[in-house]
Design a protein around this motif. Structure first.
Motif, PDB file in Angstrom:
ATOM      1  N   ARG A 259      -8.685   2.944  -4.739  1.00 26.75           N
ATOM      2  CA  ARG A 259      -8.125   3.052  -3.391  1.00 26.75           C
ATOM      3  C   ARG A 259      -8.648   1.886  -2.564  1.00 26.75           C
ATOM      4  O   ARG A 259      -9.846   1.635  -2.520  1.00 26.75           O
TER       5      ARG A 259
ATOM      6  N   SER B 133       0.678   5.914  -0.283  1.00 27.79           N
ATOM      7  CA  SER B 133      -0.142   7.143  -0.241  1.00 27.79           C
ATOM      8  C   SER B 133      -1.391   6.945   0.620  1.00 27.79           C
ATOM      9  O   SER B 133      -2.499   7.300   0.231  1.00 27.79           O
TER      10      SER B 133
ATOM     11  N   TYR C 173       0.862  -1.181   0.000  1.00 29.00           N
ATOM     12  CA  TYR C 173       0.000   0.000   0.000  1.00 29.00           C
ATOM     13  C   TYR C 173       0.904   1.238   0.000  1.00 29.00           C
ATOM     14  O   TYR C 173       1.974   1.223   0.597  1.00 29.00           O
TER      15      TYR C 173
ATOM     16  N   ILE D 107      -7.091   4.185   3.669  1.00 31.67           N
ATOM     17  CA  ILE D 107      -7.121   3.666   2.306  1.00 31.67           C
ATOM     18  C   ILE D 107      -5.898   4.193   1.571  1.00 31.67           C
ATOM     19  O   ILE D 107      -5.267   5.167   1.996  1.00 31.67           O
ATOM     20  N   GLY D 108      -5.572   3.535   0.467  1.00 28.42           N
ATOM     21  CA  GLY D 108      -4.435   3.995  -0.319  1.00 28.42           C
ATOM     22  C   GLY D 108      -4.317   3.254  -1.630  1.00 28.42           C
ATOM     23  O   GLY D 108      -5.158   2.419  -1.977  1.00 28.42           O
ATOM     24  N   ASN D 109      -3.269   3.568  -2.344  1.00 19.69           N
ATOM     25  CA  ASN D 109      -2.956   2.878  -3.590  1.00 19.69           C
ATOM     26  C   ASN D 109      -2.453   1.482  -3.258  1.00 19.69           C
ATOM     27  O   ASN D 109      -1.897   1.255  -2.187  1.00 19.69           O
TER      28      ASN D 109
END
Length: 126
Positions: free
Chosen positions: A50, A25, A23, A36-38
């Protein structure tokens, strides 16, 4: 036994078999809310999506919450990613405020939909 991972604290960089899951960002959906993230698998970014955590793994599939933000609705849907092809498939049709994965058992995935871990939903992953 109490779960260690949650939508607020989960592994951000780990390996499953020959797959490197990472994960980046990361940010909170709301202050004090789930992160949440990339998501990258073997250094390939899953674009325009995300993801939250925690995730579960079975048979070359990664199961995890996907965050959606649309005009009238925002929240999480349960999805699976084929780790070989990187295709993302929605499992749940309903959008939840929270998805906290518990376990996979006999073709079903169990997950909490609330902070207090009282409401359990079941989705078929077949």
């Amino acid at each position: 036994m109490k779960k260690i991972e949650s939508p607020f604290y989960f592994r951000y960089d780990f390996n499953v078999k020959e797959y490197h899951i990472k994960y980046s960002s990361l940010f909170e959906v709301t202050q004090g809310g789930p992160e949440i993230g990339n998501l990258s698998i073997n250094d390939t970014l899953i674009p325009k999506m995300r993801f939250g955590g925690p995730s579960l793994y079975e048979d070359d599939f990664l199961y995890l919450p996907l965050f959606l933000r649309k005009l009238c609705v925002s929240g999480f849907v349960l999805c699976k990613i084929d780790l070989k092809s990187l295709n993302v498939v929605f499992i749940s049709k309903k959008v939840y405020e929270l998805i906290d994965l518990i376990e996979i058992e006999e073709g079903k995935i169990f997950f909490y939909t609330d902070l207090n871990q009282k409401n359990i939903e079941i989705a078929y992953i077949g």
